[in-house]
Design a protein around this motif. Sequence first.
Motif, mmCIF file in Angstrom:
data_model
loop_
_atom_site.group_PDB
_atom_site.id
_atom_site.type_symbol
_atom_site.label_atom_id
_atom_site.label_comp_id
_atom_site.label_asym_id
_atom_site.label_seq_id
_atom_site.Cartn_x
_atom_site.Cartn_y
_atom_site.Cartn_z
ATOM 1 N N ASN A 1 0.827 -1.206 0.000
ATOM 2 C CA ASN A 1 0.000 0.000 0.000
ATOM 3 C C ASN A 1 0.864 1.260 0.000
ATOM 4 O O ASN A 1 0.627 2.198 -0.775
ATOM 5 C CB ASN A 1 -0.922 0.004 1.216
ATOM 6 C CG ASN A 1 -1.979 -1.078 1.153
ATOM 7 O OD1 ASN A 1 -2.270 -1.613 0.091
ATOM 8 N ND2 ASN A 1 -2.545 -1.415 2.295
ATOM 9 N N VAL B 1 2.645 1.677 -3.435
ATOM 10 C CA VAL B 1 1.762 2.137 -4.507
ATOM 11 C C VAL B 1 1.456 3.621 -4.351
ATOM 12 O O VAL B 1 1.593 4.413 -5.297
ATOM 13 C CB VAL B 1 0.460 1.311 -4.522
ATOM 14 C CG1 VAL B 1 -0.565 1.933 -5.458
ATOM 15 C CG2 VAL B 1 0.741 -0.119 -4.921
ATOM 16 N N THR C 1 4.775 5.855 -4.688
ATOM 17 C CA THR C 1 5.293 5.902 -6.056
ATOM 18 C C THR C 1 4.403 6.738 -6.961
ATOM 19 O O THR C 1 4.896 7.582 -7.728
ATOM 20 C CB THR C 1 5.423 4.474 -6.619
ATOM 21 O OG1 THR C 1 6.278 3.710 -5.770
ATOM 22 C CG2 THR C 1 5.998 4.503 -8.020
ATOM 23 N N CYS C 2 3.100 6.533 -6.885
ATOM 24 C CA CYS C 2 2.176 7.305 -7.721
ATOM 25 C C CYS C 2 2.232 8.788 -7.377
ATOM 26 O O CYS C 2 2.265 9.649 -8.276
ATOM 27 C CB CYS C 2 0.759 6.774 -7.561
ATOM 28 S SG CYS C 2 0.495 5.123 -8.238
ATOM 29 N N TYR D 1 -6.735 4.430 -2.550
ATOM 30 C CA TYR D 1 -5.429 4.903 -2.983
ATOM 31 C C TYR D 1 -5.529 6.301 -3.601
ATOM 32 O O TYR D 1 -4.695 7.175 -3.338
ATOM 33 C CB TYR D 1 -4.830 3.957 -4.025
ATOM 34 C CG TYR D 1 -4.401 2.614 -3.494
ATOM 35 C CD1 TYR D 1 -3.971 2.458 -2.181
ATOM 36 C CD2 TYR D 1 -4.412 1.482 -4.310
ATOM 37 C CE1 TYR D 1 -3.571 1.219 -1.700
ATOM 38 C CE2 TYR D 1 -4.012 0.246 -3.838
ATOM 39 C CZ TYR D 1 -3.596 0.122 -2.532
ATOM 40 O OH TYR D 1 -3.192 -1.104 -2.055
#
Length: 279
Positions: A71, A74, A77-78, A143
């Motif tokens: 989690n 992700v 990084t995004c 997210y």
Amino acid sequence: MIETPGFKVLRAVGLTVLSLIVLLPLYVILVTSVKPLADVRGLFTWFPSTVTLEPYVQIWSTVPLARYFVNSLVVTTCATVLSVLLAVMAGYALARLSFRGARPFSLVVLSTQMFPGILFLLPLFLIYTQIQRTVGLQLNGTYLGLIITYLTFSLPFSIWMLSGFFASIPRELEEAAMIDGTSRLGALVRVVIPVARPGIVAVAVYCFITAWGEVLFASVLTNRDTRTLSIGLRSYASQQDVYWNQLMAASVVVSLPVLLGFMLVQRHLITGLASGAVK
């Protein structure tokens, strides 16, 4: 300024004391992470009588640490990639293009750094709730919601840093490329970005570290499935007991990606920060 022997001694003593203040908590974390839980519950000892690596094995089964790790990876990084891409375009526009409102926009971007993050916690939660009720897009506990939240904090600083860095690059480099037939976008990609690599790396590291260790917004805008590492570490403390050795071991594991990343880009990071700050 001439440094006397006494001044050198005082400086050495002062630096040693400051180094101990910084390194002592890290030493306590490492020592606690290799102790059995029974030894941790007793009086603290600077040198463990029994060294074990079981806490580093147990951290993955006591709580779903692997899921928290994914989690965080992700989301971080995004948020980092989006922040860098948007900051490159906005920073280049502020440094090279003349348009109405550029100066006020720069001041607004900089002024966002004046306010503490907790000030935006409740408004963001209410905005996300209203968006879900109005258009059916769920942002709380997803997210996407956390990525957008991290962008609101990292993007203004990134734009300000990169605009100063782009402004320090000679215009003649782009003009020469455009004379040869390259478009402005091509000059940005082929000429400006390679030269501005230290500044871009510095911004990327800043965004990554900010998102990786963020606690306040992650504690409100995540749920059981999207919980990040900074929140997941609290799972080692239950109502019945606190697994201190596993908590310290998990803290070491969580810190490794940031530490290794910083070591790999340290040279670019220092150069980028210094260049952006001077400009």
